[in-house]
Write an enzyme that holds these catalytic residues in place. Structure first.
Site, mmCIF file in Angstrom:
data_model
loop_
_atom_site.group_PDB
_atom_site.id
_atom_site.type_symbol
_atom_site.label_atom_id
_atom_site.label_comp_id
_atom_site.label_asym_id
_atom_site.label_seq_id
_atom_site.Cartn_x
_atom_site.Cartn_y
_atom_site.Cartn_z
ATOM 1 N N LYS C 47 0.007 -0.470 -1.661
ATOM 2 C CA LYS C 47 -1.386 0.777 -2.664
ATOM 3 C C LYS C 47 -1.411 0.183 -4.567
ATOM 4 O O LYS C 47 0.034 -0.457 -4.943
ATOM 5 C CB LYS C 47 -0.313 1.956 -2.594
ATOM 6 C CG LYS C 47 -0.327 2.616 -3.597
ATOM 7 C CD LYS C 47 -1.372 3.792 -3.684
ATOM 8 C CE LYS C 47 -2.220 4.417 -4.946
ATOM 9 N NZ LYS C 47 -3.932 4.855 -4.860
ATOM 10 N N ILE C 73 -6.579 10.212 -5.500
ATOM 11 C CA ILE C 73 -5.060 10.641 -6.341
ATOM 12 C C ILE C 73 -5.005 10.119 -7.631
ATOM 13 O O ILE C 73 -4.070 10.295 -7.956
ATOM 14 C CB ILE C 73 -5.193 9.084 -5.263
ATOM 15 C CG1 ILE C 73 -5.174 9.351 -3.646
ATOM 16 C CG2 ILE C 73 -3.234 9.418 -4.641
ATOM 17 C CD1 ILE C 73 -5.351 10.200 -2.686
ATOM 18 N N ASN C 129 -7.691 -4.332 -9.990
ATOM 19 C CA ASN C 129 -8.281 -2.826 -9.720
ATOM 20 C C ASN C 129 -9.038 -2.907 -11.020
ATOM 21 O O ASN C 129 -8.811 -2.174 -11.794
ATOM 22 C CB ASN C 129 -7.931 -2.208 -9.285
ATOM 23 C CG ASN C 129 -8.651 -0.312 -9.075
ATOM 24 O OD1 ASN C 129 -9.551 -0.827 -9.110
ATOM 25 N ND2 ASN C 129 -7.763 0.281 -8.240
ATOM 26 N N CYS C 132 -10.986 1.211 -10.131
ATOM 27 C CA CYS C 132 -10.389 3.051 -9.778
ATOM 28 C C CYS C 132 -11.555 4.053 -10.556
ATOM 29 O O CYS C 132 -11.909 3.971 -11.766
ATOM 30 C CB CYS C 132 -9.378 2.935 -10.308
ATOM 31 S SG CYS C 132 -8.519 4.630 -9.466
ATOM 32 N N GLY C 246 -15.973 1.548 4.460
ATOM 33 C CA GLY C 246 -16.308 2.227 5.907
ATOM 34 C C GLY C 246 -16.153 0.968 7.296
ATOM 35 O O GLY C 246 -16.831 1.382 7.960
ATOM 36 N N GLY C 267 -10.582 0.202 5.619
ATOM 37 C CA GLY C 267 -9.678 1.520 4.453
ATOM 38 C C GLY C 267 -9.569 2.983 4.883
ATOM 39 O O GLY C 267 -8.468 2.946 6.016
HETATM 40 C C1 LIG Z 1 -7.135 7.470 -0.570
HETATM 41 C C2 LIG Z 1 -7.056 5.743 -1.308
HETATM 42 C C3 LIG Z 1 -6.603 5.722 -1.956
HETATM 43 C C4 LIG Z 1 -7.403 4.491 -2.648
HETATM 44 N N1 LIG Z 1 -5.913 4.080 -3.295
HETATM 45 C C5 LIG Z 1 -6.965 2.581 -3.758
HETATM 46 C C6 LIG Z 1 -5.829 1.532 -4.874
HETATM 47 O O1 LIG Z 1 -4.657 1.717 -5.006
HETATM 48 N N2 LIG Z 1 -6.018 1.049 -5.558
HETATM 49 C C7 LIG Z 1 -7.791 0.193 -5.469
HETATM 50 O O2 LIG Z 1 -7.957 -0.931 -5.864
HETATM 51 N N3 LIG Z 1 -8.858 0.532 -4.150
HETATM 52 C C8 LIG Z 1 -8.080 1.698 -3.587
HETATM 53 N N4 LIG Z 1 -9.025 2.568 -2.812
HETATM 54 C C9 LIG Z 1 -10.316 2.346 -2.378
HETATM 55 C C10 LIG Z 1 -10.278 1.033 -1.258
HETATM 56 O O3 LIG Z 1 -9.184 0.295 -1.619
HETATM 57 C C11 LIG Z 1 -11.002 1.385 -0.709
HETATM 58 O O4 LIG Z 1 -11.286 0.271 -1.188
HETATM 59 C C12 LIG Z 1 -12.218 1.720 -0.512
HETATM 60 O O5 LIG Z 1 -11.704 2.975 0.140
HETATM 61 C C13 LIG Z 1 -13.190 1.103 0.556
HETATM 62 O O6 LIG Z 1 -13.382 1.299 1.654
HETATM 63 P P1 LIG Z 1 -12.735 1.645 3.219
HETATM 64 O O7 LIG Z 1 -14.181 2.595 2.963
HETATM 65 O O8 LIG Z 1 -12.524 1.486 4.145
HETATM 66 O O9 LIG Z 1 -11.972 2.635 2.783
HETATM 67 C C14 LIG Z 1 -8.584 3.578 -2.260
HETATM 68 C C15 LIG Z 1 -9.516 4.419 -1.114
HETATM 69 C C16 LIG Z 1 -8.436 5.483 -1.053
HETATM 70 C C17 LIG Z 1 -9.103 6.141 0.665
#
Ligand SMILES: Cc1cc2nc3c(=O)[nH]c(=O)nc-3n(C[C@H](O)[C@H](O)[C@H](O)COP(=O)(O)O)c2cc1C
Ligand SMILES: Cc1cc2nc3c(=O)[nH]c(=O)nc-3n(C[C@H](O)[C@H](O)[C@H](O)COP(=O)(O)OP(=O)(O)OC[C@H]3O[C@@H](n4cnc5c(N)ncnc54)[C@H](O)[C@@H]3O)c2cc1C
Ligand SMILES: Cc1cc2nc3c(=O)[nH]c(=O)nc-3n(C[C@H](O)[C@H](O)[C@H](O)COP(=O)(O)OP(=O)(O)OC[C@H]3O[C@@H](n4cnc5c(N)ncnc54)[C@H](O)[C@@H]3O)c2cc1C
Ligand SMILES: Cc1cc2nc3c(=O)[nH]c(=O)nc-3n(C[C@H](O)[C@H](O)[C@H](O)COP(=O)(O)O)c2cc1C
Ligand code: FES
Ligand code: FES
Lengths: 306, 259, 306, 259
Positions: C47, C73, C129, C132, C246, C267
């Site tokens: 995280k 979040i 990151n 965000c 995705g 993710g």
């Molecule tokens: C609930 C949630 C919390 C996330 N928190 C972070 C984070 O703290 N730092 C970050 O770089 N990305 C964060 N992300 C982004 C994910 O790491 C990822 O880049 C993004 O969700 C795309 O991938 P996915 O479609 O497989 O979820 C978060 C995504 C979700 C859904």
């Protein structure tokens, strides 16, 4: 309760209700005539038209993705002269405004198409596509840069007296900057969004699925992005917005209206449900009645609070 | 038209192949051979698009449409889970079907794999019209030879070929054609692209008019989105035509087989 | 056939296989320990961590969209000192590299967090990151501008000897420009994509669904956009890419690898299938075996042709 | 754990309410009252996320879990289409359930609407443990009063209230409490937020320890995503806690009811 007022004004184009079609997903209107009576719509937005005929891109031109569609049609169209000869008479026979979506490889081409449409008559609005991700020259390149977007807007505006709607791309860092630039350049209204640039790969052939490698993503998958864009642009500029991107139901359309869209366009959803436009219209009307709202205009942008 | 047809029967006939019958008097009445329906598989946004499926049979008296399909991916997989009594959301009939020959003409019908789906409907009409029909069906294995019994029941002579020799001739169905083609007036074919290309080549060689049913990925199914383009030669020039509305059936001689 | 080689090198971080977790979707690893043996992964990305503890945004923080999820979040986390005290010992007990995702409101904060992690040990990589969408200060603002992205990269690089991965935002006009800038600034690897800026409106309350109004879209809906970004960045820069956006299945992961990703992160799919990471890994291995590919590295970027 | 439980029974018990039973010895063994399962509704990406549903009953002997749910949207609608024999994809048991009282304690259990779902399991254990249990169930109409018979069968005295007066007391269930609360040692409640807030207020007023089961939109269900935060007061300071792991059951006195 009396029937609520559904009529909206999009930069001088009066629509009897806020529901129209997204360019390229409804052909020239007649293709869906078995399913939809066009005169029940707020307006008809037709396929992208260019100065010269275009063959479009190699097949496959469409690929399904989770809750979405990638397309790379590449603006296949018979050219503006053909449109004027073969479709404008039909447009003139309709009781609802027809909006022609136009594209060009140069600023001059955009202007030339607009001028021809102006002379032809029967066209209530010109939607300027500066956001097509599927063409090598022009298209999205114009929409990615506020200055170029403004230039196209000015050129089109000075070539016609028909209301000009600029269609924006979501593939930018800050869509409000482009919106502000085209507003300052004289746009009468805005359409957003065009498709998101995307792609798919076939793991069996190990090559891109689409003949043109990349394509534009549309459908329910993009709705949150489209809604956000409408929300941001509504805050940034005063122009009326035609909202689109993943609208399939009246509930979707109402989200866009609450975010700030004065009208909504149904695109990919037509492929899934050919009656989607009409059902969206009916559902909006039902919502207004159920919530005692007399005028749709009172709902536009209402989610922003006071 | 757009309608919900109630499923009457639905069965797994072999391997991944399913035969589905649903009720619709209007559709059965309107349907022609070579036309297709655009089917919504599942009720959610995933899968999103409709799937084109040929009309396999259309019983105008009973108001029943039959579809013969192969589970190819997530859409057809969801379709295969539907049960009698469920409602099938379909658009149709869509597309330009086969042009029927004069009753006096001798006809060869060539199917490859699931390509037999639209051809059953055609053959039935040909038989009813009194045409002399010779049917050729090719497939990978005997399991993939579909609708053979049904076609034989119509009194049609059927020649089979399989890639693995598990039934009929061991080899390509098109190998069976040359000797026969001199004697026929018209050919109809549907199957994998390379097979149809061979048929088109032979048809041209023996100077027999042929109609082929093409496939392309579709969006709208009604000619509005220009997704389903295929290259058709008109006066030597290759132009894009829409499989959904200008096809799926084209004259073999007009198709750009090199595309 | 012998087991294929699945090991990849992400800017000096050696992963036994290309599958890792997307930051923020897998907590600090232990949350999923009932379902996944972390030591079977290629790496663990945890995280987002900031210099000071953060409470995060108002609820609701999550909303489902067609094939996607919006989250806001807001980087709730206990701060880097707490992380070092309470989680780093656990990280040290693992046999796989742990990558800590960091964020800051200023360039100095990013550098300070990196420095603390460097001293703490037990951290194999730092994922920065700059993308965000859910924080008011910093976050995406850094990732939208190539120059600022480069500045953050330089500051972090000069504060640590741990490999530095820069996580890019898809909410930009041209992601390759940002990739090139951070590559020139010394990044060891890239992660892409973070979430797409989106929103949803509740038509009953007529207010945004998320407490924070806008949120980040993730899940299968965004896959085509993510894949396109990986494809473009692979062409533009030489750095190893961790692809994400995705990915739910091995087939999805293989698309990313073919597009140019050297590793992939799972993710949102973890929420749907807590065993997704492991199943993706197994599926990739199966694909390699079935296709007679001895080394995963031969597949990276293969869809670009020769 | 993550498992596929085979559906044994599934019925529409009233209005939009369904009762589902599926087989899982492990889950029935591990489940505690107030815990929930995270359910995948449908097999595609739409809907995408799992849905949290409380464990309504857990029969350890037979290895059966029962869920009582209301069709609220597209997830639960798909769930309601499942049939006996189908496999339900569930994660669980998740969350921190209710803390059981000493057997000597007198207990009041207050349910609002579908909030009765997790409370049946609790009441059953309380009865088995020999507690003196008084149950209060409130709902909009008599149709929305659920599980009343089942609870009465346990020998528990049940007081009812409906908003429209169609059954029991005409008004809020919380109106029934004040006179009784002086006599109980502990309160458990689950229902709409305003109802639980009233219960918490009364519990505080009469100085009775109370446990409440909160709801929040969830992502992971296992504490990893921080989506399901709720505000909990610790030493006067309000901090975010995760409903999925630190809850869903919290002490009423710790919940920040103003959030
Ligand atoms: C609930 C949630 C919390 C996330 N928190 C972070 C984070 O703290 N730092 C970050 O770089 N990305 C964060 N992300 C982004 C994910 O790491 C990822 O880049 C993004 O969700 C795309 O991938 P996915 O479609 O497989 O979820 C978060 C995504 C979700 C859904
Ligand atoms: C005019 C026409 C008639 C057809 N008739 C039949 C028939 O009678 N029986 C039968 O079994 N199949 C038929 N097909 C093929 C059938 O449409 C595909 O097998 C089906 O769409 C696959 O969908 P899926 O979700 O199962 O597979 P997926 O691979 O998951 O589909 C993904 C996407 O690709 C599209 N797609 C995949 N394969 C094809 C294909 N071959 N043609 C067009 N689109 C495709 C789907 O529509 C979808 O958008 C026909 C195709 C066309 C164009
Ligand atoms: C710990 C817990 C236990 C629950 N137990 C039960 C139960 O035993 N019986 C029952 O009928 N309901 C229960 N609920 C509520 C149930 O989870 C929602 O009604 C359900 O998620 C709605 O999903 P949907 O797709 O039908 O509705 P939609 O409105 O279409 O859902 C859209 C999105 O909102 C989320 N969502 C909607 N309502 C809620 C809610 N109230 N809580 C959390 N997420 C929500 C869904 O997960 C989904 O992401 C419980 C909720 C929680 C948090
Ligand atoms: C097949 C297809 C063709 C399209 N052609 C055009 C076009 O010619 N001009 C244009 O401005 N937009 C075109 N678009 C974009 C749509 O008008 C619309 O902006 C976009 O699809 C988002 O809406 P939707 O999600 O409802 O489809 C096309 C979209 C699709 C799917
Ligand atoms: S599928 Fe849309 S034009 Fe053919
Ligand atoms: S739902 Fe993910 S932390 Fe609670």
């Amino acid at each position: 309760m009396l029937k609520p007022n559904l009529a909206v004004d999009i930069g001088g184009i009066v629509m009897q209700n806020p529901v129209t079609t997204a360019s390229g997903t409804f052909g020239f209107g007649r293709e869906y005539s078995e399913y939809v009576s066009i005169n029940e719509l707020g307006a008809l937005v037709v396929k992208g038209t260019t100065l010269y005929p275009r063959q479009g891109n190699a097949v496959p031109r469409i690929a399904e993705t989770p809750a979405g569609v990638l397309n790379s049609i590449g603006l296949q169209n018979p050219g503006v002269d053909y449109l004027i000869e073969h479709y404008v008479p039909f447009f003139k026979s309709l009781q609802v405004p027809v909006i022609v979506n136009i594209s060009g490889e140069t600023v001059e081409e955009y202007a030339a198409v607009a001028e021809k449409l102006d002379k032809a008559g029967g066209v209530a609005g010109i939607e300027v596509n500066i956001s097509c991700p599927n063409v090598k020259k022009g298209g999205m390149a114009f929409g990615s840069d506020p200055a170029m977007a403004a230039e196209v807007t000015k050129a089109v505006k000075s070539s016609t007296t028909i209301p000009v709607i600029i269609k924006l791309s979501p593939n930018v860092t800050d869509i409000t900057k482009v919106a502000e630039a085209v507003a300052a350049a004289g746009a009468d209204a805005l359409s957003l969004i065009n498709t998101l640039l995307g792609m798919a790969i076939d793991i069996t052939t190990r090559r891109p699925v689409l003949g043109n490698v990349m394509g534009g993503l549309s459908g329910p998958a993009v709705k949150p992005v489209a809604l956000r864009a409408v929300w941001q642009v509504y805050k940034a500029v005063e122009l009326p917005i035609i909202g689109m991107g993943g609208i399939s139901t009246a509930e979707d359309a109402l989200e866009f209206i609450l975010a700030g869209a004065a009208a909504v366009a149904v695109g990919t959803a037509n492929f899934v449900n050919p009656r989607a436009t009409i059902e969206v219209k009916q559902g909006i009307e039902r919502y207004l009645i159920e919530n005692g709202i007399k005028n749709i205009n009172d709902l536009i942008g209402a989610a922003h609070g006071n | 038209m757009l309608l919900n047809g109630k499923l009457i029967t639905h069965k797994n006939i072999a391997g991944d192949y399913y035969l589905m019958e649903f009720k619709s008097h209007e559709l059965a009445e309107a349907a022609g051979p070579g036309q297709f329906v655009h089917v919504k598989c599942g009720s959610t946004n995933d899968p999103l698009l409709r799937r084109p499926i040929s009309i396999h049979k259309a019983d105008k008296d009973k108001g029943i449409i039959a579809l013969l399909y192969r589970v190819a991916g997530k859409g057809t997989r969801l379709l295969s889970l539907m049960e009698p009594g469920d409602l099938l959301d379909v658009m149709g009939p869509l597309g330009n079907g086969f042009q029927l020959p004069k009753p006096s003409e001798k006809v060869a019908v060539v199917a490859g794999g699931i390509g037999v789906a639209p051809l059953f409907f055609l053959v039935q009409l040909l038989v009813n019209a009194g045409n002399d029909v010779q049917m050729y069906i090719g497939a990978r294995t005997s399991q993939d030879l579909l609708a053979v019994k049904d076609i034989k029941k119509l009194g049609v002579d059927v020649k089979l070929a399989t890639d693995d020799g598990s039934a009929g001739y061991h080899g390509l169905v098109t190998d069976l054609l040359p000797e026969k083609l001199q004697k026929v007036d018209r050919i109809y074919t549907c199957g994998p692209f390379p097979m149809m290309k061979s048929v088109a080549y032979l048809a041209n060689k023996y100077n027999v008019p042929a109609q082929v049913s093409l496939e392309e990925k579709m969006g709208c199914g009604v000619g509005a989105c220009l997704a389903c383009s295929c290259k058709i030669k008109i006066n030597g020039e290759s132009v894009y035509k829409r499989v959904c509305t200008e096809g799926p059936v084209f004259n073999a001689g007009e198709v750009d087989w090199e595309c």
